[in-house]
Design an enzyme around this catalytic site. Sequence first.
Site, PDB file in Angstrom:
ATOM      1  N   LYS A 135       0.864  -1.187   0.000  1.00 47.67           N
ATOM      2  CA  LYS A 135       0.000   0.000   0.000  1.00 47.67           C
ATOM      3  C   LYS A 135       0.898   1.234   0.000  1.00 47.67           C
ATOM      4  O   LYS A 135       1.933   1.257   0.692  1.00 47.67           O
ATOM      5  CB  LYS A 135      -0.876  -0.037   1.258  1.00 47.67           C
ATOM      6  CG  LYS A 135      -1.916   1.057   1.369  1.00 47.67           C
ATOM      7  CD  LYS A 135      -2.765   0.862   2.637  1.00 47.67           C
ATOM      8  CE  LYS A 135      -3.885   1.875   2.784  1.00 47.67           C
ATOM      9  NZ  LYS A 135      -4.708   1.635   3.990  1.00 47.67           N
ATOM     10  N   SER A 158      -9.730   1.583   2.964  1.00 48.16           N
ATOM     11  CA  SER A 158      -8.872   2.400   2.127  1.00 48.16           C
ATOM     12  C   SER A 158      -7.814   1.617   1.348  1.00 48.16           C
ATOM     13  O   SER A 158      -7.262   2.128   0.382  1.00 48.16           O
ATOM     14  CB  SER A 158      -8.166   3.446   2.992  1.00 48.16           C
ATOM     15  OG  SER A 158      -7.292   2.820   3.911  1.00 48.16           O
ATOM     16  N   SER A 187      -9.780  -0.837   7.138  1.00 48.77           N
ATOM     17  CA  SER A 187      -9.215  -0.696   5.790  1.00 48.77           C
ATOM     18  C   SER A 187      -8.496  -1.908   5.227  1.00 48.77           C
ATOM     19  O   SER A 187      -8.105  -1.888   4.061  1.00 48.77           O
ATOM     20  CB  SER A 187      -8.272   0.494   5.747  1.00 48.77           C
ATOM     21  OG  SER A 187      -9.030   1.666   5.656  1.00 48.77           O
TER      22      SER A 187
HETATM   23  N1  GLN Z   1     -12.966   3.862   6.489  1.00 49.47           N
HETATM   24  C1  GLN Z   1     -12.379   4.248   7.743  1.00 49.47           C
HETATM   25  C2  GLN Z   1     -11.963   5.699   7.672  1.00 49.47           C
HETATM   26  O1  GLN Z   1     -12.159   6.305   6.670  1.00 49.47           O
HETATM   27  C3  GLN Z   1     -11.220   3.371   8.080  1.00 49.47           C
HETATM   28  C4  GLN Z   1      -9.995   3.723   7.341  1.00 49.47           C
HETATM   29  C5  GLN Z   1      -8.834   2.856   7.685  1.00 49.47           C
HETATM   30  O2  GLN Z   1      -8.973   1.810   8.301  1.00 49.47           O
HETATM   31  N2  GLN Z   1      -7.663   3.334   7.308  1.00 49.47           N
HETATM   32  O3  GLN Z   1     -11.453   6.245   8.610  1.00 49.47           O
END
Ligand code: GLN
Length: 484
Positions: A81, A156, A180
């Site tokens: 990532k 994400s 994410s």
């Molecule tokens: N969707 C969640 C957020 O936007 C989790 C994101 C993540 O785990 N990095 O904060």
Amino acid sequence: MSQDLTTLSAARVADAVKKGEISAEAAAKAAFDRIERLEPTVRAFLAVTKDAALAQARAVDEKRKAGKPLGALAGVPVALKDNLQLAGVETTCASKILKGHIAAYDSTAVARLKAADAVFVGKTNLDEFAMGSSTENSAFQKTTNPWDSSRVPGGSSGGSAAAVAARFCAVALGSDTGGSIRQPAAFCGVVGLKPTYGTVSRYGLVAFASSLDQIGPFTRTVEDAALTLSVIGGHDPLDTTSAARPAPDVAAPPKDLKGLRIGLPLEYFIAGLDPEVERAVRAAVEMLESLGATVKDISLPHTKYAIASYYIVAPCEASSNLARFDGIRYGFVDRSASSLEEVYEFTRGSGFGAEVKRRIMLGTYALSSGYYDAYYAKAQRVRTLMARDFQKAFAEVDLIACPTTPTPPFRFGEKTDDPVAMYLSDVFTIPSNMAGNVSLSIPCGLSAKGLPLGVQLVADQFGDARLLAAARVFEAARPFPALQ
Ligand code: GLN
């Protein structure tokens, strides 16, 4: 071996490379052939590092020929990532503000993969600074779900999930702050593991919300998730929150689940849960039962506060972590500025996207004097209550089984106009980040439209090896078809 090497698991690639049945170079070439064919549709990568990967692969093959011992991930194609530092390669976090930032060092997880002879195929797309649930917040491109290109891969870590599902690599690392890794894993029909907080060093991971962030793998088998964790996990003096423990070992799976107590949290099977997701999860639970586990209802009563408290704690930490992107230290600077003040203002104004700005404003507001106690301190107290819910539950059960996401993968644009609808995607994953325990999403079926569905298994802190062993029994009984 005449087989398509991109179908092999990481464990199988490493084994075959060690035995000289295949070369690391052939495994890498197979990955790049597939990337060249399918990446124009999937768009999982922000950077493909083909030349460096082929050189790395040849070096692994040379090492073998020289009779030197090879690492646990010898020749395994791995994607990262793009919020993880790989020395010499750009790290953008899918943000304009980091465009041009070349990593000066390797993240600890990356260094450990390197030492285990893995081969890095590229950096994957994400929601800007890992904020989002669909990868639509990337400043650069949209990644599509390899199962249905009209749908999001989740987020994400959508690029990493899509890369593993599309067989561009056997393993990809992601980061999970509120879901994410697990949510995109569920959407893309792959395994996604969020280890116990402190198990994998966060050194070299661009921080979003430091008390919640955890690095973990995407793989197509649970064994590969365990193998990757055994490589990247374990104490690291460079991360003060790293647990003083060795990496969890890859434990051989038991032959059944006799004696395993599984809890179903009542609060997760609620109105709003898509009926297809519910059916698939309940079928998975029946399978776990048929393998010998006992199942009972449990309660995690503070689940209803998960989203509200997370959207205080995470933005507060983000607003502080993202203060370092000021146009001076990293990447992009807006050169139209004529004073220092304007350097900050213009760079941050044009460098950050809308969602990141929303979080910075939320966090700055909640941390400001007079509001700190009302919001941040209260959210932290709620977090403690959520952790206690789990403690109570784990006094009675060994694992919790529940949906990973409330819905199957959704379409592009479906939730972009309504941030709260997007936030709700993580209602079942956030509690594990708040409590710091370990959880994993594993594919458990397809919807009528042929979209992947995931079941989430959660264990207590440092129950990583136990969780993975149980998940392997489930997987063996219920293999999931890889994408063709
Ligand atoms: N969707 C969640 C957020 O936007 C989790 C994101 C993540 O785990 N990095 O904060």
